[in-house]
Each structure stands twice: as structure tokens, then as C-alpha cells.
Enzyme design. Structure first.
Site, mmCIF file in Angstrom:
data_model
loop_
_atom_site.group_PDB
_atom_site.id
_atom_site.type_symbol
_atom_site.label_atom_id
_atom_site.label_comp_id
_atom_site.label_asym_id
_atom_site.label_seq_id
_atom_site.Cartn_x
_atom_site.Cartn_y
_atom_site.Cartn_z
ATOM 1 N N LYS A 173 11.881 5.395 11.917
ATOM 2 C CA LYS A 173 11.066 6.579 12.187
ATOM 3 C C LYS A 173 11.933 7.620 12.887
ATOM 4 C CE LYS A 173 7.074 4.726 10.858
ATOM 5 N NZ LYS A 173 6.266 5.205 9.739
ATOM 6 N N LYS A 199 13.034 -1.476 7.236
ATOM 7 C CA LYS A 199 12.794 -0.879 5.937
ATOM 8 C C LYS A 199 12.727 0.638 6.007
ATOM 9 C CE LYS A 199 7.852 -0.606 4.865
ATOM 10 N NZ LYS A 199 7.988 0.814 4.558
ATOM 11 N N ASP A 201 11.021 4.259 4.967
ATOM 12 C CA ASP A 201 9.624 4.649 4.810
ATOM 13 C C ASP A 201 9.352 4.911 3.334
ATOM 14 O OD1 ASP A 201 7.070 5.041 5.908
ATOM 15 O OD2 ASP A 201 7.990 5.940 7.675
ATOM 16 N N GLU A 202 8.056 4.967 2.977
ATOM 17 C CA GLU A 202 7.693 5.049 1.561
ATOM 18 C C GLU A 202 8.086 6.377 0.925
ATOM 19 O OE1 GLU A 202 5.522 5.025 4.037
ATOM 20 O OE2 GLU A 202 4.552 6.984 3.839
ATOM 21 N N HIS A 289 5.675 -1.647 -1.609
ATOM 22 C CA HIS A 289 4.862 -0.764 -0.771
ATOM 23 C C HIS A 289 3.735 -0.232 -1.638
ATOM 24 C CE1 HIS A 289 3.624 2.481 1.873
ATOM 25 N NE2 HIS A 289 4.373 1.972 2.820
ATOM 26 N N LYS A 329 -3.726 1.152 11.781
ATOM 27 C CA LYS A 329 -4.206 2.519 11.573
ATOM 28 C C LYS A 329 -4.846 2.731 10.205
ATOM 29 C CE LYS A 329 0.289 4.221 9.895
ATOM 30 N NZ LYS A 329 1.416 5.161 10.040
#
Lengths: 433, 433
Positions: A173, A199, A201-202, A289, A329
Site C-alpha cells: 500500500k 502481493k 494490489d488488484e 483476485h 471491509k
């Protein structure tokens, strides 16, 4: 208005015509028992207006297989008998119905074709106000026409040399914006802090601010360093999602640089591309994902369930897949998540299993309830819950592992936190559950 | 319950943290004017519980770009300034909001990546009860990174040598079950009756009862015969949907056998496969079927609109696409259908147009209102409405052309039917509108 009346008449008209011509043409057969040759679907059906659920079922059966909205001169009794589906359960209370389709309707090893049949036009029919494909079971011949997972849970545990605990991972992130050197540094800190997995992010693939090749080389270099320092196997999951050939090239690049994993956004890539990368996979673990799934899974009356998506992804051959957290979330409750888990780790004609992944808004405080829900075979990923730690990424990863250690030893987090400063800080910030 | 409270606090917490660290981190900027570098999305937003729409917008902006649910130590002001999206309109009445994303967030020529950003995780966020991507505009650099249509309306009209009228097509019926010889015969009858186009159904690919290669060879042979007999150009659109490489092989097989078209189920094939077939297309017209779209387009509060799907398909490069009928068996009203039509035939940085296709429950009686709604640039496809004609397929095709002739001459169908027996029979069976 005249047209509307006509439209409402059309399917009954088809049936009347067939009756006249001596073609038996109702798809409803509540005495029918599915055979090992059938593909079985469970739908939720909400008929339009004052139509009966039986009429809606006839329309769904027709449109998802051999029929159309009117009688056609080209129809033959033989086709109906050989290829006609059977509506064999109708629960008027819940609106749930079961359909069995002969496997001859489907092309083996062609997931787009299977979905264009049983999850195609039917969602748009005026005859239903809502329709949802809740569950699906493919017959053995169709299941085995796909590749299935290459590793499965067992293979992944062997690769990582981790036997008896959930795996812990993070996502670099912020989602986008870090350059590749900083990206690799953040990954390194996550690994040495205790993460098994890092990993992408998408939505990170190959942007100018963080080009794919440079990121792979640099991040895998840091992985090697982290492995040396910790004595643990460390995993980097680079997002290779792209046009099919480019995706395959990226997978090979990862392999050439001694990567062990690739990550694919299976919904936005789509089923043809997913089949391709599975078939051309150069021996890597495939992490799936599910970004965009909720566009069709979220509304519980319409679309396709996450259960169906996860089952099909396993059959095609992903080794890991995001199935929800029940506590983070993203939406997706406990019952849904465990049902999906059971489906992808259960028996399926000898296919390997798919490792369930929980990701989305997680932090150390979530680990005890998550392990309680998911059991030991789960990959727990926290992005913000690692990098948002008050003392930074590395301490955030330490706190995650401490939370996992406490959970495995059945020690309450608050107690464990008394002697584990990093966990204590995480709990102070985000709480426990 | 404690956790729920925490979760509800998290995004505000992130903002408070950034404020403390001097990082300006609200995405809402109602003074912002999008630039030519921005990708702009229009969303419908229904916030969860008593959250404000502003809070929901912050969460959507973060999750679809650079943010996450909590503050992270790895965030930098520079990233926010360079890559942060802008929420620049919020209409509290309608729940419609506009977001502008800097194009640097996206990888050119990578539709999966674009969708994993602006149509990814956000649909599953607990922060919203409903979320829909209503419209999208890509900036010129992203649009031009894709191939766009090879033919467009103009190229197709040239290929068919049909200048001033809608094209008329049929789908071989029953959907599945005919052998390849019978399939070719039905196609032949459709062509000689007057259809310009014959297409496979969305769930017919390469099944044992009708193998792909045999079907292509036989059907194209009959096409040649129909062309010779009618003096018109005739089109066969074989469904090549499959795993990517197999799809490309099928396209080449069609080309080698002098086919001019391929058909792809773009939703079940997916975006990676669609990009691949466009890039490797050996000069054929690409017809896009949208089976499964309604799983995410139908609920008007959730998912992705058909308008968005059609726009993205044009940018990738399909030459024809199903956009609805407004009058047939599938949902999709007049306003929606004309809006999609306008989008795919309008200017877009010099891209060729995509030919709108209306298909689904149509018969001759629908043609006048359909042409009234769609204009002359439309491909009208009727399956049951051809093969369900009381005197069979060929007469059914004749009736379709008669209905079109009447419409182009502005003669009411009922009047024209007095001197056109085939049309008269069709109207007797299905009525007019």
C-alpha cells in the site's frame, strides 16, 4: 399494449404448438432424478408480474438450452429428448428451483460456452423480475475437461514449508503510486516482519510509475534477501492481469526471475484468458483476485453467486482465491464464506483444492474470529492492517504474526499483547473483536 | 459491535491521520474541472446506513485508486497530488456523482486493469448499500491505446454492399440440437428468403452434435450458393467463443474457409480474451454477443451499465454489438437503448463506429417501431421470428424483408400485408405493434 399481451402469450404458445405437433415440450419433470451426466443449477426465480413460477421455469429452461420464445418449424422431438433440460425441483416458498442439463449441451473445456448457456441471456428476460444462479454442479466429464489447480493447498504448504497454521500476507500500500524500489522495500519489510506473502494490489499491473519488469526484478531480489535473513520461504504475488498473450509473457518473466506465484484478476480478465493462463502456466501458483465480482454477486436476488464463481475458478485451476472475510471491509457474511470454503476444499472428482483467501479491511484484531470461522487452511491478508501500524510496515507484520501465534496457542489477544509490544500497538489503534 | 463501530470510523480515521501529518487527503473537490488527461466515471451511490454521500464518495475514490481503509505509513503527499482522483460533482437528490481519475493510474491497452480500478472492489464495500457504474469516458491516450473497430458501420456496409437500410439477420434455431448439415440448410433457407445475416446462437460453439469445423465448412458452402442464387452478399457469423488460443485458431479456420465474420460472447469470454481476438483478428468483422451482461447490468442500482460495457467493447474493437431491442423479449427500454446507440456511433477520437444490433424475441411486427427507435443503422435479428413462421424458415425470412421494405417505404404493415402473403401470415401469428 397489444404487444405486451402477445409477449406474455408467447412461451405458452410454443408449448401449445408442440402439443399440437405431438412434441412433448414441457421442461418440468418433478419425478426426474439427475444422473451423473447432468450439469445441475440452482436458481432463485422471481417471476414477472402475475406469471407463475412454473412458467418462468419453462422460459429459463428453454432460453438456457435448446428453446426460444416461440414455436419453430425446425424443432424436432429427438432434440428435445436428447438435449432438453429438466426442471426437477420447484420450491415456491423460497423461489429456489433446480435444473438438470444433459452434458451434451456443453463443450468440454470451454467455460465461456457453459456460462453463455446456464448464465447467459436468462438474466435479461422480461419473464423474470429477478434471477440468480445460486449454485452449480458440473458432471465429472466436464470437470475433468478442465485442468484444475496445479498446486492446491497441499502443494502450497509444501512449497512454503508451513504445515499447521494459516498463511499471513499483505498487499503493498498505497494501492497505487509507489515506485518499484519503494515497492520492493515495503515488501521486504513485510517479509522480515513475518509475512509469508506479499502481493500487488488488484489495480497495479504495469504503470509508468511502477513498471512491471523492474518491479519483479527488484521485489524478487528483496524476497531472496528476506528469505536469507529469516530462514523462511517468502512469496511474492505479482499481478500479471492484461491481454492474454501479455499475461503469458509476464508469467514467463516471473518464472525466469525465480518467482513462484502469479496473481490474476479473474473477473476483469475473464474466463477465456483465465483458461489460457492456466493452460500456459509455467509451473507457478495462481492466485485469483476477484475484483469486480460484487457487480454481479452482491444483490442476493440477481446475478451469479460468489459460490458459483469460486467453484468454476477451482475447476479451471486457480490455486488460491479470495472468498471474503466475514469480518472485514467487504460484504459477505459468515455463512456465505464458509459455504464457499467448503466447496473449494471439498472432494471434486479428484481435483486438487483451492486455498481460501480472506482479504479486505483486515488487521491483527480480526485474526482470532477469522481463524475460528475459516479454520487453519486460510490465507489471511492485511494491507492497511500491516502498513497502517503506528510504527510502520515491519512492526505491522510482526503484530500480524503475533496475533496469529496467540490465536494458534488459544491465548486471548489482549493477554498476549501485554508481552508483545507490536500487537499491543495494533490493538490500541484498531481494537479487537 | 465494537468492531462495527471501529469499521465505521476507519475512513474518517485515515483522513484525520493525514491531516495530522500534513497530507491533504480529501478526494472531494467540487471546484475541479476534468482535463483531457482524466478518465471520468459517473456512479450512482447509495451510502450504507446513516453515512453521508460525501463519506461514501471518499471511500469509493480511495478504493478505486490509491487509498485503503486506514492510514498507512507508506503514503506520501506526492502520490496523492499526482495520482489522487477528484470527486467533482455530487448530486444528493439522484445519488449520482462524477469522479475524475488521472490517466497515469491506468495501464494503456489493458482493460482488465482499468476495470479492476474503477469497477473493482468498490462494488463490494460495506460503506455502500448499492453502487453502479453508470457511464465512463476514457481520455484520448487510453482510447487510442486500444485498437477500436476494424470495420465499423461504414466498412460493414461496404462489405455487404447495402447502403440505406437496416440489415436483417437470423439466429439458427433451435438454439442447440441441429446437426451441422441441418444447420447449414436452415441458414441457406434464411439467406435465400432475404436475410443478410445468419448467426450461431450464443451457446453453440463446438459440441459433438454440431462440431465447429464441419459446421463452418458446410454453412459457408451454403452461403456461397445463397449468394449465387440471390445476387446479394450473405453473412455467416460463427460463434468462436472459447479459450483464447482456441478462439484464435477458430478465427483463422473461418478466414481460411472464406468466412468474413466471427462472433464472440464478449462477457463470458472476458476482456483479456476479447483484446486478444481483436489484436489477432485475421481481418474479420467481429460481432459481439452480450450473453450474461444482465447479471450485472439489470439491477439499476448495482453493478455496471450496458452503456459502459458497449463503450468499452467499441474501444477494444468490436464491429457490432447487441444493445437491446426496446420492444422484444429482453429488458432494456427505449431511452437506454438509444443512449447506447448514440454512444457507439458517435465521435470518439477518430475511432470507427460499432454497428448496433437488436436481437431477442423479435418478429416482423416489431420492425416499424424498432426502426423508428433505432434509425437506419441497425442490425435486426430475429430467431424464432423467422423459423417460427407458419410456413417455415424461408417464408419467415421473406416476411422479415417484406416488413423491412414496408417500413422503409413508410407503408403500414397491415396494408403491405394485403399484397404480401408471407408478411400476412407472420402478422396473423404474432401481430403488429
Amino acid at each position: 399494449m397489444m404487444l405486451q399481451g402477445l409477449l406474455e402469450m408467447m412461451y405458452p404458445q410454443q408449448r401449445a404448438y408442440c402439443k399440437k405437433k405431438g412434441i412433448k415440450m414441457t421442461y418440468i419433470d418433478l419425478e426426474y432424478n439427475p444422473t451423473g451426466n447432468d450439469l445441475v443449477c440452482k436458481f432463485f426465480v422471481e417471476p414477472h408480474g402475475n406469471h407463475s413460477i412454473e412458467d418462468a421455469c419453462e422460459d429459463i429452461a428453454a432460453e438456457s438450452s435448446i428453446g426460444t420464445w416461440t414455436d419453430v418449424s425446425t424443432m424436432e422431438q429427438g432434440i428435445f429428448e436428447r438435449l432438453g433440460p429438466h426442471v426437477f425441483r420447484i420450491d415456491k416458498g423460497s423461489g429456489e428451483v433446480l435444473l438438470a442439463y444433459p452434458s451434451e449441451l456443453f463443450e468440454p473445456n470451454n467455460m465461456p460456452q457453459i456460462l453463455s448457456s446456464v448464465a447467459g441471456n436468462i438474466f435479461g428476460m422480461k419473464a423474470v423480475d429477478n434471477l440468480r444462479l445460486i449454485d452449480i454442479e458440473l458432471p465429472e466429464n466436464l470437470v475433468k475437461s478442465f485442468q484444475g489447480p496445479l498446486y492446491g493447498i497441499e502443494g502450497i504448504r509444501k512449497l512454503l514449508d508451513v504445515k499447521n497454521r494459516p498463511l499471513v500476507g499483505t498487499i503493498v500500500k498505497p494501492k497505487l503510486g509507489l515506485g518499484y524500489k519503494k515497492h520492493a522495500e515495503v515488501a521486504y519489510e513485510s517479509w522480515v516482519g513475518g509475512c509469508d506473502i506479499v502481493k500487488d494490489d488488484e489495480n497495479l499491473t504495469n504503470q509508468a510509475f511502477n513498471p512491471f519488469k523492474e518491479r519483479i526484478i527488484e521485489t524478487l531480489k528483496m524476497r531472496d534477501q528476506a528469505e536469507e535473513e529469516t530462514g523462511e520461504k517468502k512469496i511474492y504475488m505479482p499481478n500479471i492481469s492484461a491481454e492474454t498473450d501479455e499475461m503469458v509473457r509476464r508469467a514467463h518473466f516471473v518464472k525466469e526471475n525465480n518467482g513462484r506465484y502469479i496473481m490474476v484478476d479473474i473477473v476483469t480478465v475473464g474466463f477465456s484468458g483465465l483458461q489460457s493462463i492456466r493452460e500456459k502456466n509455467p509451473g507457478l501458483v495462481i492466485h485469483a483476485h476477484r475484483a469486480m465480482h460484487a457487480a454481479f454477486t452482491r444483490n442476493k436476488k440477481q446475478g451469479i453467486s460468489m459460490l458459483v464463481l469460486a467453484k468454476l475458478a477451482r475447476i479451471i485451476g486457480v490455486d488460491q482465491i479470495h472468498i471474503g472475510t466475514a469480518v472485514g471491509k467487504m460484504e459477505g457474511g459468515r455463512r456465505e464464506v464458509t459455504q464457499i470454503r467448503d466447496a473449494i476444499v471439498g472432494d471434486l472428482y479428484g481435483l486438487k483444492t483451492t486455498f481460501p483467501v480472506s482479504s479486505g479491511g483486515l488487521h491483527p484484531g480480526h485474526i482470532p474470529p477469522l481463524v475460528d470461522i475459516m479454520g487453519g487452511d486460510v490465507i489471511i491478508q492485511a494491507g492497511g492492517g500491516v502498513h497502517g501500524h503506528p510504527e510502520g510496515t515491519q512492526k505491522g507484520a510482526v503484530a500480524m504474526r503475533q496475533a496469529l501465534d496467540a490465536t494458534m496457542q488459544k491465548i486471548p489477544l489482549k493477554e498476549y499483547a501485554k508481552t508483545h509490544a507490536e500487537l499491543n500497538l495494533a490493538i490500541q489503534k484498531w481494537g479487537t473483536v
